[in-house]
Scaffold this motif. Structure first.
Motif, mmCIF file in Angstrom:
data_model
loop_
_atom_site.group_PDB
_atom_site.id
_atom_site.type_symbol
_atom_site.label_atom_id
_atom_site.label_comp_id
_atom_site.label_asym_id
_atom_site.label_seq_id
_atom_site.Cartn_x
_atom_site.Cartn_y
_atom_site.Cartn_z
ATOM 1 N N GLY A 149 0.826 -1.195 0.000
ATOM 2 C CA GLY A 149 0.000 0.000 0.000
ATOM 3 C C GLY A 149 0.863 1.248 0.000
ATOM 4 O O GLY A 149 2.101 1.172 0.068
ATOM 5 N N ALA A 150 0.208 2.392 -0.048
ATOM 6 C CA ALA A 150 0.946 3.658 -0.083
ATOM 7 C C ALA A 150 1.705 3.910 1.211
ATOM 8 O O ALA A 150 2.631 4.730 1.233
ATOM 9 N N ASP A 151 1.312 3.220 2.284
ATOM 10 C CA ASP A 151 1.971 3.403 3.574
ATOM 11 C C ASP A 151 2.929 2.263 3.913
ATOM 12 O O ASP A 151 3.359 2.123 5.054
ATOM 13 N N SER A 152 3.289 1.449 2.924
ATOM 14 C CA SER A 152 4.132 0.276 3.176
ATOM 15 C C SER A 152 5.626 0.566 3.084
ATOM 16 O O SER A 152 6.449 -0.326 3.307
ATOM 17 N N GLY A 153 5.966 1.794 2.717
ATOM 18 C CA GLY A 153 7.371 2.169 2.664
ATOM 19 C C GLY A 153 7.991 2.177 1.277
ATOM 20 O O GLY A 153 9.206 2.365 1.146
ATOM 21 N N HIS A 154 7.151 2.016 0.250
ATOM 22 C CA HIS A 154 7.670 1.996 -1.121
ATOM 23 C C HIS A 154 7.083 3.105 -1.980
ATOM 24 O O HIS A 154 7.201 3.068 -3.206
ATOM 25 N N GLY A 155 6.473 4.092 -1.344
ATOM 26 C CA GLY A 155 5.898 5.199 -2.074
ATOM 27 C C GLY A 155 4.530 4.863 -2.627
ATOM 28 O O GLY A 155 3.923 3.837 -2.302
ATOM 29 N N ALA A 156 4.033 5.767 -3.467
ATOM 30 C CA ALA A 156 2.700 5.619 -4.061
ATOM 31 C C ALA A 156 2.806 5.771 -5.569
ATOM 32 O O ALA A 156 3.740 6.407 -6.077
ATOM 33 N N LYS A 157 1.890 5.157 -6.273
ATOM 34 C CA LYS A 157 1.816 5.344 -7.722
ATOM 35 C C LYS A 157 1.386 6.783 -8.024
ATOM 36 O O LYS A 157 0.623 7.347 -7.254
ATOM 37 N N PRO A 158 1.927 7.405 -9.083
ATOM 38 C CA PRO A 158 2.549 6.827 -10.267
ATOM 39 C C PRO A 158 4.050 6.567 -10.180
ATOM 40 O O PRO A 158 4.641 6.185 -11.184
ATOM 41 N N ALA A 159 4.683 6.786 -9.046
ATOM 42 C CA ALA A 159 6.090 6.415 -8.916
ATOM 43 C C ALA A 159 6.203 4.886 -8.962
ATOM 44 O O ALA A 159 5.259 4.171 -8.597
ATOM 45 N N PRO A 160 7.344 4.357 -9.376
ATOM 46 C CA PRO A 160 7.456 2.908 -9.605
ATOM 47 C C PRO A 160 7.824 2.085 -8.381
ATOM 48 O O PRO A 160 8.007 0.870 -8.488
ATOM 49 N N GLY A 161 7.933 2.703 -7.205
ATOM 50 C CA GLY A 161 8.441 1.995 -6.034
ATOM 51 C C GLY A 161 7.690 0.727 -5.681
ATOM 52 O O GLY A 161 8.298 -0.303 -5.345
ATOM 53 N N GLN A 162 6.362 0.775 -5.727
ATOM 54 C CA GLN A 162 5.574 -0.408 -5.383
ATOM 55 C C GLN A 162 5.835 -1.540 -6.375
ATOM 56 O O GLN A 162 5.930 -2.718 -5.996
ATOM 57 N N CYS A 163 5.941 -1.191 -7.642
ATOM 58 C CA CYS A 163 6.192 -2.193 -8.682
ATOM 59 C C CYS A 163 7.567 -2.831 -8.508
ATOM 60 O O CYS A 163 7.722 -4.056 -8.602
ATOM 61 N N LEU A 164 8.555 -2.009 -8.236
ATOM 62 C CA LEU A 164 9.903 -2.524 -8.051
ATOM 63 C C LEU A 164 10.003 -3.366 -6.782
ATOM 64 O O LEU A 164 10.756 -4.352 -6.737
ATOM 65 N N ALA A 165 9.229 -3.008 -5.758
ATOM 66 C CA ALA A 165 9.218 -3.797 -4.528
ATOM 67 C C ALA A 165 8.637 -5.190 -4.786
ATOM 68 O O ALA A 165 9.097 -6.180 -4.202
ATOM 69 N N PHE A 166 7.631 -5.270 -5.650
ATOM 70 C CA PHE A 166 7.065 -6.574 -6.025
ATOM 71 C C PHE A 166 8.135 -7.441 -6.683
ATOM 72 O O PHE A 166 8.271 -8.625 -6.364
ATOM 73 N N CYS A 167 8.889 -6.854 -7.573
ATOM 74 C CA CYS A 167 9.953 -7.606 -8.236
ATOM 75 C C CYS A 167 11.021 -8.046 -7.235
ATOM 76 O O CYS A 167 11.505 -9.187 -7.282
ATOM 77 N N ALA A 168 11.396 -7.148 -6.346
ATOM 78 C CA ALA A 168 12.418 -7.486 -5.353
ATOM 79 C C ALA A 168 11.947 -8.621 -4.448
ATOM 80 O O ALA A 168 12.738 -9.488 -4.064
ATOM 81 N N ALA A 169 10.658 -8.630 -4.123
ATOM 82 C CA ALA A 169 10.123 -9.644 -3.218
ATOM 83 C C ALA A 169 9.946 -10.994 -3.891
ATOM 84 O O ALA A 169 10.014 -12.039 -3.227
ATOM 85 N N THR A 170 9.724 -10.994 -5.199
ATOM 86 C CA THR A 170 9.399 -12.239 -5.899
ATOM 87 C C THR A 170 10.529 -12.768 -6.775
ATOM 88 O O THR A 170 10.483 -13.916 -7.218
ATOM 89 N N GLY A 171 11.537 -11.941 -7.044
ATOM 90 C CA GLY A 171 12.631 -12.347 -7.901
ATOM 91 C C GLY A 171 12.343 -12.243 -9.381
ATOM 92 O O GLY A 171 13.174 -12.630 -10.209
ATOM 93 N N LEU A 172 11.192 -11.691 -9.743
ATOM 94 C CA LEU A 172 10.857 -11.509 -11.148
ATOM 95 C C LEU A 172 11.518 -10.251 -11.695
ATOM 96 O O LEU A 172 11.761 -9.285 -10.958
ATOM 97 N N LEU A 173 11.804 -10.257 -12.977
ATOM 98 C CA LEU A 173 12.295 -9.067 -13.643
ATOM 99 C C LEU A 173 11.107 -8.218 -14.086
ATOM 100 O O LEU A 173 10.032 -8.760 -14.400
ATOM 101 N N PRO A 174 11.244 -6.888 -14.122
ATOM 102 C CA PRO A 174 10.099 -6.039 -14.470
ATOM 103 C C PRO A 174 9.420 -6.400 -15.782
ATOM 104 O O PRO A 174 8.188 -6.398 -15.874
ATOM 105 N N HIS A 175 10.205 -6.759 -16.816
ATOM 106 C CA HIS A 175 9.585 -7.056 -18.103
ATOM 107 C C HIS A 175 8.804 -8.371 -18.085
ATOM 108 O O HIS A 175 8.076 -8.679 -19.036
ATOM 109 N N GLU A 176 8.930 -9.143 -17.000
ATOM 110 C CA GLU A 176 8.179 -10.385 -16.850
ATOM 111 C C GLU A 176 6.847 -10.169 -16.140
ATOM 112 O O GLU A 176 6.117 -11.133 -15.887
ATOM 113 N N VAL A 177 6.539 -8.922 -15.816
ATOM 114 C CA VAL A 177 5.354 -8.613 -15.008
ATOM 115 C C VAL A 177 4.415 -7.692 -15.772
ATOM 116 O O VAL A 177 4.851 -6.717 -16.403
ATOM 117 N N ALA A 178 3.126 -7.990 -15.712
ATOM 118 C CA ALA A 178 2.093 -7.079 -16.210
ATOM 119 C C ALA A 178 1.529 -6.303 -15.034
ATOM 120 O O ALA A 178 1.136 -6.896 -14.024
#
Length: 231
Positions: A149-178
């Motif tokens: 969420g916006a209060d989870s420490g990774h910022g809020a959209k439209p910044a990419p922090g939440q998306c990048l945190a998902f990749c960091a947590a799952t080991g996926l590369l950004p281009h592998e994610v929709a």
């Protein structure tokens, strides 16, 4: 679409129908915050661009893609007797029990994705606690490998922090994610992270606004299996 291995969903307007979930909640909350004074309730509704009689948000409402902080900042000038912290807490508390209206039945759809091997996540500008409470109410929290969420420490959209945190947590590369969402905030965040941005039309925004920023525009998330060429 074999290269897509992860699906990161916005919550409101994507997993949930935005107006059906939040319009009535907001209309009732404005009345409550105004202590039943009609003129004050209308003033508060105007501050967040809410049509109280219709129980629907106008397309330019800050609440559509905004955070709880955005809502507090918009409403607080009309509620001078409340502190920032007090209003924030009141908004969070009120969202924990809201019954979400799903855009399409979630449990069977998420089970289908998981059975196909996809890693799933939720990235929302709502508070993480509210997101988890709403997903818990539908018994689908366990379907998601990562919820932010916006209060989870990774910022809020439209910044990419939440998306990048998902990749960091799952080991996926950004281009592998929709990144799937109903607003340009979602699409911009996905693009900035290097993900594939997919738009859905279960929020207030229409195809003309979303299409220039999306790899595809779908009526709702129920059309994702076909887009992914799932059997």
């Amino acid at each position: 679409m074999a290269e897509i291995r992860g699906l990161l969903f916005d919550k409101d307007g994507t997993l949930f129908d935005f107006q059906a979930t939040w319009g009535g909640w907001a209309a009732d909350l404005m009345t409550e915050l105004a202590d039943g004074v009609e003129a004050r309730a209308e003033d508060l509704a105007a501050r967040i661009r809410l049509d109280r009689p219709a129980r629907r948000f106008h397309p330019d409402s800050i609440l559509i893609a905004g955070t709880t902080d955005d809502a507090v900042e918009a409403l607080l000038p009309g509620l001078p007797h409340l502190s920032y912290e007090g209003l924030y807490a009141k908004l969070i508390e009120s969202t924990l029990t809201i019954p979400p209206a799903v855009a399409t039945p979630l449990a069977p759809l998420m089970d289908r994705f998981r059975s196909a091997g996809f890693v799933l996540g939720v990235a929302t500008n709502d508070a993480e606690s509210a997101a988890r409470a709403q997903l818990d109410a539908l018994d689908v929290t366990h379907c998601f490998d990562f919820i932010v969420g916006a209060d989870s420490g990774h910022g809020a959209k439209p910044a990419p922090g939440q998306c990048l945190a998902f990749c960091a947590a799952t080991g996926l590369l950004p281009h592998e994610v929709a990144m799937i969402g109903d607003s340009t905030h979602d699409l911009y965040a996905g693009q900035a992270a290097g993900m594939v941005p997919i738009a859905v039309l279960t929020g207030p925004a229409g195809s003309p606004e979303l299409a220039p920023h999306a790899a595809a525009v779908l009526p709702d998330i129920g059309h994702l299996p076909a887009w992914l060429d799932l059997p």
